[in-house]
Scaffold this motif. Structure first.
Motif, mmCIF file in Angstrom:
data_model
loop_
_atom_site.group_PDB
_atom_site.id
_atom_site.type_symbol
_atom_site.label_atom_id
_atom_site.label_comp_id
_atom_site.label_asym_id
_atom_site.label_seq_id
_atom_site.Cartn_x
_atom_site.Cartn_y
_atom_site.Cartn_z
ATOM 1 N N ALA A 25 -45.002 -50.534 43.428
ATOM 2 C CA ALA A 25 -43.689 -50.352 42.789
ATOM 3 C C ALA A 25 -42.565 -50.713 43.757
ATOM 4 N N TYR A 61 -42.240 -54.417 43.655
ATOM 5 C CA TYR A 61 -42.262 -54.986 42.307
ATOM 6 C C TYR A 61 -41.199 -56.065 42.116
ATOM 7 N N GLN A 62 -39.984 -55.810 42.571
ATOM 8 C CA GLN A 62 -38.864 -56.748 42.355
ATOM 9 C C GLN A 62 -39.111 -58.106 43.004
ATOM 10 N N ARG A 83 -46.663 -54.156 34.553
ATOM 11 C CA ARG A 83 -45.354 -54.075 33.906
ATOM 12 C C ARG A 83 -44.400 -53.285 34.794
ATOM 13 N N GLU A 84 -43.195 -53.099 34.352
ATOM 14 C CA GLU A 84 -42.171 -52.462 35.162
ATOM 15 C C GLU A 84 -42.569 -51.040 35.559
ATOM 16 N N PRO A 85 -42.198 -50.627 36.791
ATOM 17 C CA PRO A 85 -42.576 -49.293 37.265
ATOM 18 C C PRO A 85 -41.968 -48.155 36.440
ATOM 19 N N TRP A 86 -40.873 -48.405 35.750
ATOM 20 C CA TRP A 86 -40.270 -47.370 34.918
ATOM 21 C C TRP A 86 -40.972 -47.238 33.562
ATOM 22 N N LYS A 87 -41.957 -48.094 33.318
ATOM 23 C CA LYS A 87 -42.728 -48.015 32.071
ATOM 24 C C LYS A 87 -44.148 -47.486 32.287
ATOM 25 N N THR A 108 -42.431 -41.375 35.911
ATOM 26 C CA THR A 108 -42.918 -42.751 36.024
ATOM 27 C C THR A 108 -43.046 -43.113 37.503
ATOM 28 N N GLN A 120 -41.392 -45.365 38.895
ATOM 29 C CA GLN A 120 -40.011 -45.547 39.352
ATOM 30 C C GLN A 120 -39.409 -44.214 39.774
#
Length: 145
Positions: free
Chosen positions: A18, A21-22, A70-74, A125, A127
């Motif tokens: 995470a 991730y960016q 997928r995105e860390p906030w998901k 999450t 995130q």
């Protein structure tokens, strides 16, 4: 209730993914293992399980490694724990009757505890964990200045 070593190592590895991730760059097992102090071979098994569970993706080649799917906030902690430990949102079969009144009372309390734990895990999450970690690190830096 305690977190298993398996889940703790997996969450630490996912926290590392995470963090990167960016950038979109895959992280190699040996790098993650060194950063989080996880045995390489064990991490390899955990990441394979997480890949089969759809939480991470692997990329082959010299610049290969693992990235979040997928995105860390998901990605919730509940989802991660479910992939590794087999957690389930369902509580129990309503058709099964407890053997005694006493065991029924114990089962009710245990179900309530499970539901509370699941609710907490569903609310966090990767995130969220990353932000908590970063905030704590910032406090540590400020403390030493």
């Amino acid at each position: 209730m305690e977190i298993s070593c398996k889940s703790e190592y997996a969450i630490l590895a996912l926290l590392e993914l995470a963090t990167h991730y960016q950038s979109g760059e895959p992280q190699q097992i040996r790098t993650i293992a060194a950063q989080q102090n996880i045995p390489d071979r064990y991490l390899e098994q955990l990441l394979a399980t997480l890949r089969r569970g759809g939480i991470v993706k692997s990329q082959r080649g010299s610049k290969g490694g693992y990235i979040l799917s997928r995105e860390p906030w998901k990605i919730t902690i509940f989802e991660v724990m479910g992939c590794l430990e087999g957690l389930d949102v369902r509580t129990c079969d309503e058709d099964v009757q407890p053997k005694t009144v006493d065991s029924g009372v114990i089962e009710e309390v245990w179900q309530e505890a499970r539901q509370a734990a699941n609710a907490v895990l569903q609310n966090y999450t990767l995130q969220d964990l990353r932000e908590k970690r970063d905030a704590r690190r910032q406090l540590d830096i400020m403390y030493y200045i």
